[in-house]
Design a protein around this motif. Structure first.
Motif, PDB file in Angstrom:
ATOM      1  N   TYR A 125       0.920  -1.130   0.535  1.00 19.41           N
ATOM      2  CA  TYR A 125       0.144   0.033   0.112  1.00 19.41           C
ATOM      3  C   TYR A 125       1.070   1.116   0.069  1.00 19.41           C
ATOM      4  O   TYR A 125       1.954   0.930   0.593  1.00 19.41           O
ATOM      5  N   GLY A 126       0.675   2.404  -0.613  1.00 21.40           N
ATOM      6  CA  GLY A 126       0.878   3.463  -0.883  1.00 21.40           C
ATOM      7  C   GLY A 126      -0.430   4.714  -0.532  1.00 21.40           C
ATOM      8  O   GLY A 126      -1.359   3.711  -0.104  1.00 21.40           O
ATOM      9  N   THR A 127      -0.030   5.782  -1.481  1.00 21.71           N
ATOM     10  CA  THR A 127      -1.099   6.416  -1.550  1.00 21.71           C
ATOM     11  C   THR A 127      -0.689   7.483  -2.812  1.00 21.71           C
ATOM     12  O   THR A 127       0.277   7.377  -3.670  1.00 21.71           O
ATOM     13  N   THR A 128      -1.869   7.911  -3.544  1.00 22.63           N
ATOM     14  CA  THR A 128      -1.757   8.718  -4.423  1.00 22.63           C
ATOM     15  C   THR A 128      -0.666   9.713  -4.331  1.00 22.63           C
ATOM     16  O   THR A 128      -0.610  10.590  -5.121  1.00 22.63           O
ATOM     17  N   GLN A 129      -0.329   9.771  -3.500  1.00 21.16           N
ATOM     18  CA  GLN A 129       0.493  11.490  -2.535  1.00 21.16           C
ATOM     19  C   GLN A 129       2.184  10.711  -2.620  1.00 21.16           C
ATOM     20  O   GLN A 129       3.043  11.094  -2.568  1.00 21.16           O
ATOM     21  N   THR A 130       1.752   9.200  -2.370  1.00 18.36           N
ATOM     22  CA  THR A 130       3.769   8.368  -1.972  1.00 18.36           C
ATOM     23  C   THR A 130       4.298   8.849  -3.328  1.00 18.36           C
ATOM     24  O   THR A 130       3.160   8.441  -4.462  1.00 18.36           O
ATOM     25  N   HIS A 131       5.113   8.888  -3.129  1.00 20.62           N
ATOM     26  CA  HIS A 131       6.603   9.092  -4.110  1.00 20.62           C
ATOM     27  C   HIS A 131       6.411   8.064  -5.121  1.00 20.62           C
ATOM     28  O   HIS A 131       5.816   6.764  -4.008  1.00 20.62           O
ATOM     29  N   SER A 132       7.245   7.652  -6.376  1.00 21.52           N
ATOM     30  CA  SER A 132       6.699   6.666  -7.132  1.00 21.52           C
ATOM     31  C   SER A 132       8.059   6.274  -6.455  1.00 21.52           C
ATOM     32  O   SER A 132       7.396   4.359  -6.909  1.00 21.52           O
ATOM     33  N   VAL A 133       8.502   5.767  -5.358  1.00 21.11           N
ATOM     34  CA  VAL A 133       9.338   4.262  -4.946  1.00 21.11           C
ATOM     35  C   VAL A 133       8.658   3.766  -4.726  1.00 21.11           C
ATOM     36  O   VAL A 133       9.316   2.302  -4.797  1.00 21.11           O
ATOM     37  N   GLY A 134       8.296   3.243  -3.958  1.00 17.27           N
ATOM     38  CA  GLY A 134       6.995   2.427  -3.464  1.00 17.27           C
ATOM     39  C   GLY A 134       6.602   2.173  -5.289  1.00 17.27           C
ATOM     40  O   GLY A 134       6.922   0.646  -4.694  1.00 17.27           O
ATOM     41  N   ALA A 135       5.621   2.737  -5.506  1.00 22.37           N
ATOM     42  CA  ALA A 135       4.963   1.400  -6.931  1.00 22.37           C
ATOM     43  C   ALA A 135       6.459   0.953  -7.647  1.00 22.37           C
ATOM     44  O   ALA A 135       6.263  -0.218  -7.666  1.00 22.37           O
ATOM     45  N   LYS A 136       7.851   1.523  -8.054  1.00 23.04           N
ATOM     46  CA  LYS A 136       8.603   0.988  -8.706  1.00 23.04           C
ATOM     47  C   LYS A 136       9.287   0.273  -7.289  1.00 23.04           C
ATOM     48  O   LYS A 136       9.587  -1.368  -8.486  1.00 23.04           O
ATOM     49  N   ALA A 137       9.441  -0.110  -6.463  1.00 26.98           N
ATOM     50  CA  ALA A 137       9.386  -0.811  -5.976  1.00 26.98           C
ATOM     51  C   ALA A 137       9.192  -1.838  -6.439  1.00 26.98           C
ATOM     52  O   ALA A 137       9.279  -3.431  -5.980  1.00 26.98           O
ATOM     53  N   ALA A 138       7.521  -1.810  -6.361  1.00 29.81           N
ATOM     54  CA  ALA A 138       6.600  -3.101  -6.284  1.00 29.81           C
ATOM     55  C   ALA A 138       6.582  -3.469  -8.162  1.00 29.81           C
ATOM     56  O   ALA A 138       6.501  -4.828  -7.529  1.00 29.81           O
ATOM     57  N   MET A 139       7.060  -2.860  -8.498  1.00 29.81           N
ATOM     58  CA  MET A 139       6.818  -3.317  -9.828  1.00 29.81           C
ATOM     59  C   MET A 139       7.748  -3.901 -10.455  1.00 29.81           C
ATOM     60  O   MET A 139       8.007  -5.072 -10.721  1.00 29.81           O
ATOM     61  N   MET A 140       9.572  -3.573  -9.394  1.00 27.54           N
ATOM     62  CA  MET A 140      10.843  -4.549  -9.713  1.00 27.54           C
ATOM     63  C   MET A 140      10.540  -6.180  -9.163  1.00 27.54           C
ATOM     64  O   MET A 140      10.941  -7.080  -9.405  1.00 27.54           O
ATOM     65  N   LEU A 141       9.700  -6.495  -8.229  1.00 22.33           N
ATOM     66  CA  LEU A 141       9.572  -7.497  -7.327  1.00 22.33           C
ATOM     67  C   LEU A 141       8.262  -7.193  -7.708  1.00 22.33           C
ATOM     68  O   LEU A 141       8.024  -8.984  -7.357  1.00 22.33           O
ATOM     69  N   GLY A 142       7.761  -7.875  -9.143  1.00 20.75           N
ATOM     70  CA  GLY A 142       6.292  -7.928  -9.345  1.00 20.75           C
ATOM     71  C   GLY A 142       5.236  -8.800  -8.512  1.00 20.75           C
ATOM     72  O   GLY A 142       4.935  -9.616  -8.265  1.00 20.75           O
ATOM     73  N   ILE A 143       5.161  -7.801  -7.828  1.00 27.66           N
ATOM     74  CA  ILE A 143       3.962  -7.494  -6.200  1.00 27.66           C
ATOM     75  C   ILE A 143       3.398  -5.839  -6.811  1.00 27.66           C
ATOM     76  O   ILE A 143       3.616  -5.340  -7.132  1.00 27.66           O
ATOM     77  N   ARG A 144       1.940  -6.320  -6.447  1.00 27.30           N
ATOM     78  CA  ARG A 144       0.549  -5.946  -6.959  1.00 27.30           C
ATOM     79  C   ARG A 144       1.091  -4.467  -5.525  1.00 27.30           C
ATOM     80  O   ARG A 144       1.392  -4.899  -4.171  1.00 27.30           O
ATOM     81  N   PHE A 145       0.783  -3.124  -6.412  1.00 20.69           N
ATOM     82  CA  PHE A 145       0.970  -1.848  -5.112  1.00 20.69           C
ATOM     83  C   PHE A 145      -0.311  -1.050  -5.896  1.00 20.69           C
ATOM     84  O   PHE A 145      -0.524  -1.317  -6.560  1.00 20.69           O
TER      85      PHE A 145
END
Length: 498
Positions: free
Chosen positions: A193-213
């Motif tokens: 989880y993050g929010t719509t204001q969370t820095h893209s580092v969160g979504a990028k980490a999930a993307m690299m790990l193949g995990i849903r963000f």
């Protein structure tokens, strides 16, 4: 280059660095070049024979410096600050000269030991509990200095994933029959989880790990901070769908809007989700915990009681050069279990069986620079008082800017100012004017003045297109705030007169 040539070149380089800082205000704030300028200026292959050092220096002055945007310029107010100090420059010179890679303790004992010492200094300055002290041997908490928030978030995400999978394996006996197949089936169910204001580092980490963000919605009325009830609803919804919430990237000072998630409410919700790793990305705002007046009791209490990790960037507002992201974890075993691998060549005398006293076990990379030295130099030179004064002065200058901007009828402040950040835009003179188009025009006008002033625009939910001004460069004074206000008014007059 021989030693005598190096001695002359080093003296000349130090003089040039001193001249650079003495004259930085005379330079254009942003680089005044076109994309691709450097490829047109330099050869397309390395020289066959070595060139004279004097020629290399001339090319640096003629071709590289014109392509630099000067983040230490007192009129640089974009993104978030990227502080530099003379102490940090000297530390980086020594670090480059020693070039000791930090991995095993015996590779260079001081590299490892100083890191744990300065991390404890910082933890105490920030009000973190002793559970996060590296040299307190009564527990396994502590920290490591990573390169940046992106690396910190990815490192923590790997550790959180592995902790979750270990816990789930204990609950599912079938995991031992075919652990690889079981793991492959479980990973797609994990949710970060993050929010719509969370820095893209969160979504990028999930993307690299193949995990849903999953980016949770936040509202302007909450100053874009995540509320506990929003998190609770998401956890209940995902659990009902068979998903496994395993990590939250909470934020203390988002890049886009400087939002603060409600850590106290989050901690309360997480009590019923023991699998959920709570991480705080405090890349910008973490250093404000060094100011007692900017350390809300309920927030620090919630963090110390419940959260698993926090990272902050001293290379933003903390008077230390890139790259320096102190990252604190409640249990370093979680890092070591996810990141340790010890072939015979890396075994060393006195190695901690728990793998907590070698930096390589706490980070993705094997070796890297002696990052702690510049922190040590800076804190020794500034002291806690000097460090705090730097932060307070930036906050006071931002408050001065906001107070005076409120008296300028053409502008409105669109989000309550926080620390060094003020967000604003032009007011539409009447309802027939597209306010976003108006502010795009303002930004175009500001870009025409980028030699004098640097801002970075953004888009805020429920607001639209607006400008961000962040005070943080040590050289900025009230005089520069006044100059900025004059340029903004001139740009506003130009846009509104069309």
């Amino acid at each position: 280059m021989d030693l005598s040539t190096f001695r002359r070149a080093a003296h000349a380089a130090v003089d040039r660095i001193c001249d650079y800082y003495a004259t930085i205000e005379q330079l254009p704030v942003a680089a005044q070049v076109e994309r691709g300028y450097l490829a047109r200026a330099l050869p397309d292959a390395a020289p066959t024979n070595g060139e004279a050092w004097e020629q290399i220096e001339r090319d640096f002055e003629q071709h590289i410096l014109p392509g630099m945007t000067h983040w230490q310029h007192p009129m640089f107010f974009g993104f978030f600050p990227s502080n530099a100090t003379y102490e940090g420059i000297i530390a980086d010179m020594y670090t480059s000269a020693l070039t000791n890679p930090g991995f095993n303790w015996n590779a260079s004992p001081a590299v490892t030991e100083l890191e744990f010492i300065v991390l404890d200094w910082l933890a105490k300055m920030m009000g973190l509990s002793s559970a996060f002290y590296s040299n307190d041997l009564s527990h396994s908490g502590g920290g490591v200095i990573l390169g940046g928030a992106s690396e910190a978030t990815l490192t923590i995400a790997i550790s959180a994933r592995e902790r979750a999978l270990r816990a789930l394996a204990e609950q599912h006996s079938e995991s031992s029959a075919d652990p690889i197949a079981w793991r492959a089936a479980m990973v797609p169910k994990l949710v970060m989880y993050g929010t719509t204001q969370t820095h893209s580092v969160g979504a990028k980490a999930a993307m690299m790990l193949g995990i849903r963000f999953r980016a949770l919605d936040v509202a302007r009325k909450d100053q874009y901070g995540l509320r506990g009830e929003t998190l609770r609803a998401a956890i209940e919804e995902d659990t009902a769908r068979g998903r496994i919430p395993f990590m939250l990237v909470a934020t203390y000072g988002t890049t886009n809007s400087c939002a603060i998630d409600h850590l106290d409410e989050i901690a309360e919700v997480a009590k019923s989700s023991p699998l959920l790793w709570l991480h705080v990305d405090a890349a910008y705002g973490g250093v404000t915990w060094c100011l007692p007046e900017n350390r809300p009791e309920r927030i620090i209490a919630a963090f110390n009681a419940r959260f698993d990790s926090l990272s902050t960037n001293l290379h933003k507002w903390g008077l230390v050069q890139m790259e320096c992201s102190p990252t604190f974890v409640r249990d370093r075993h979680d890092l070591a279990k996810a990141l340790s691998m010890t072939p015979d060549i890396l075994k060393s005398k006195g190695m901690d069986p728990a793998a907590l006293n070698d930096l390589r076990n706490l980070q993705i990379v094997l070796g890297r620079r002696f990052r702690a030295l510049k922190v040590w130099f800076m804190l020794r030179s500034y002291g806690t008082t000097g460090f705090q004064e730097h932060l307070r002065r930036s906050i006071a200058l931002a408050r001065s800017f906001a107070d005076q901007l409120r008296d300028m009828p053409a502008f409105e402040i669109v989000n309550p100012p926080r620390w060094g950040l003020v967000m604003f835009r032009l007011r539409a003179p009447d309802e027939s004017v597209d306010v976003d188009a108006l502010n795009h025009a303002l930004n175009d006008a500001l870009l025409e003045r980028s030699d004098q002033l640097f801002l970075s625009p953004t888009v805020l939910p429920e607001v639209g297109y607006c400008e961000r001004l962040v005070v943080g460069a040590p050289a900025t004074t009230e005089e520069h705030i006044q100059k900025t206000l004059r340029i903004l008014q001139e740009c506003a007059d130009s846009v509104l007169s069309k």
